[in-house]
Motif scaffolding. Structure first.
Motif, PDB file in Angstrom:
ATOM      1  N   VAL A  29       0.874  -1.194   0.156  1.00  0.00           N
ATOM      2  CA  VAL A  29       0.022  -0.038  -0.077  1.00  0.00           C
ATOM      3  C   VAL A  29       0.914   1.231  -0.015  1.00  0.00           C
ATOM      4  N   THR A  31       0.984   5.356   0.369  1.00  0.00           N
ATOM      5  CA  THR A  31      -0.117   6.419   0.879  1.00  0.00           C
ATOM      6  C   THR A  31       0.442   7.825   0.402  1.00  0.00           C
ATOM      7  N   LEU A  40      -2.755   4.746   9.113  1.00  0.00           N
ATOM      8  CA  LEU A  40      -3.323   3.766   8.417  1.00  0.00           C
ATOM      9  C   LEU A  40      -2.677   2.364   9.097  1.00  0.00           C
ATOM     10  N   ALA A  41      -1.505   2.374   9.255  1.00  0.00           N
ATOM     11  CA  ALA A  41      -0.870   1.168  10.094  1.00  0.00           C
ATOM     12  C   ALA A  41      -1.654   0.760  11.175  1.00  0.00           C
ATOM     13  N   LEU A  44      -4.765  -1.124  10.072  1.00  0.00           N
ATOM     14  CA  LEU A  44      -4.667  -2.308   9.437  1.00  0.00           C
ATOM     15  C   LEU A  44      -4.453  -3.579  10.548  1.00  0.00           C
ATOM     16  N   ARG A  45      -3.697  -3.098  11.523  1.00  0.00           N
ATOM     17  CA  ARG A  45      -3.138  -4.118  12.613  1.00  0.00           C
ATOM     18  C   ARG A  45      -4.439  -4.447  13.361  1.00  0.00           C
ATOM     19  N   MET A  47      -7.347  -4.980  12.199  1.00  0.00           N
ATOM     20  CA  MET A  47      -8.053  -5.809  11.286  1.00  0.00           C
ATOM     21  C   MET A  47      -7.424  -7.303  11.239  1.00  0.00           C
ATOM     22  N   PHE A  49      -3.991  -7.601  10.361  1.00  0.00           N
ATOM     23  CA  PHE A  49      -2.866  -7.583   9.389  1.00  0.00           C
ATOM     24  C   PHE A  49      -1.656  -7.636  10.137  1.00  0.00           C
ATOM     25  N   VAL A  51       1.730  -5.492   9.616  1.00  0.00           N
ATOM     26  CA  VAL A  51       1.855  -4.467   8.950  1.00  0.00           C
ATOM     27  C   VAL A  51       3.721  -4.093   9.126  1.00  0.00           C
ATOM     28  N   SER A  53       5.794  -0.973   8.059  1.00  0.00           N
ATOM     29  CA  SER A  53       5.562   0.261   7.853  1.00  0.00           C
ATOM     30  C   SER A  53       6.845   0.946   7.304  1.00  0.00           C
TER      31      SER A  53
END
Length: 225
Positions: A29, A31, A40-41, A44-45, A47, A49, A51, A53
């Motif tokens: 991804v 940005t 965003l990081a 996503l975590r 959710m 995922f 990550v 970064s």
């Protein structure tokens, strides 16, 4: 990616497997900026995922650099402290060496003065049979030089023995630090020569006054007693 799988799936695969199950191992991804990446990081975590970064990696590197910088400053302070301690020890050793030289010179001068007093009769006899003042002066200065040479040789022998002893005791620890003991516990030949020359010179300076007293003894005053 899904279109690629659909296009490359064969007729038999479509007939017996239907639509292929497409799975992904990574999702890249990009940005629009640092703040979006930071926001965003965590989402996503949450959710589920994992990550990685670039912004967080940069922050981690920045923290490590600050830590390394702090460690470098600490090492610099430690090196400065060790250098100051070394200079202090060097000055202290120099002062101690000067005091020892002065003490040795005083002892040699007193010893030669006592030798002159004890040998006044012999000096008077030598003067009476024709010895010149320069001969008497040479005799006592030679004695002073011999004392200085023997003392210096003995001192150097003890110094080398002590250096060898300390070097052998610490050889294993120094070897682990890639520092040969021969570099630390070693007196070069030039230093030996300088120390020997200083010892002889000191003895000669200390023996000048007693030698002059002996050379100026009047034989008649000694012999009449």
């Amino acid at each position: 990616n899904r279109m690629f799988h659909e296009e490359t799936a064969g007729v038999l695969t479509k007939m017996f497997a239907g639509d292929p199950q497409i799975t992904y191992s990574e999702l890249h991804v990009q940005t629009g900026g640092f703040q979006e990446t930071v926001a965003l990081a965590p989402a996503l975590r949450d959710m589920g995922f994992t990550v990685e970064s670039a912004a967080e990696e940069a922050e981690r590197l920045e923290v490590e650099l600050k830590s390394l910088s702090a460690e470098g400053d600490r090492l610099k302070r430690e090196a400065r402290r060790m250098r100051d301690l070394s200079e202090t020890l060097s000055r202290g050793t120099l002062i101690f060496s000067i005091l020892v030289f002065l003490l040795a010179g005083t002892a040699i001068g007193n010893g030669l003065s006592l030798s002159v007093l004890e040998q006044q009769r012999r000096i008077g006899i030598l003067r009476a049979v024709g010895a010149r003042r320069v001969d008497i002066l040479t005799i006592f200065l030679s004695e002073a030089a011999l004392i200085g040479a023997l003392g210096s040789v003995l001192g150097l022998a003890l110094a080398h023995a002590g250096l060898w002893l300390f070097g052998s005791q610490l050889a294993s620890g120094l070897a682990a630090a890639d520092t040969p003991a021969s570099k630390l516990f070693h007196l070069p030949v030039a230093a030996d020569a300088i120390i020997l020359a200083l010892g002889v010179a000191l003895s000669l300076v200390a023996g000048i006054v007693p030698a002059m007293k002996a050379a100026w003894i009047r034989p008649i005053e000694v012999l009449k007693h």
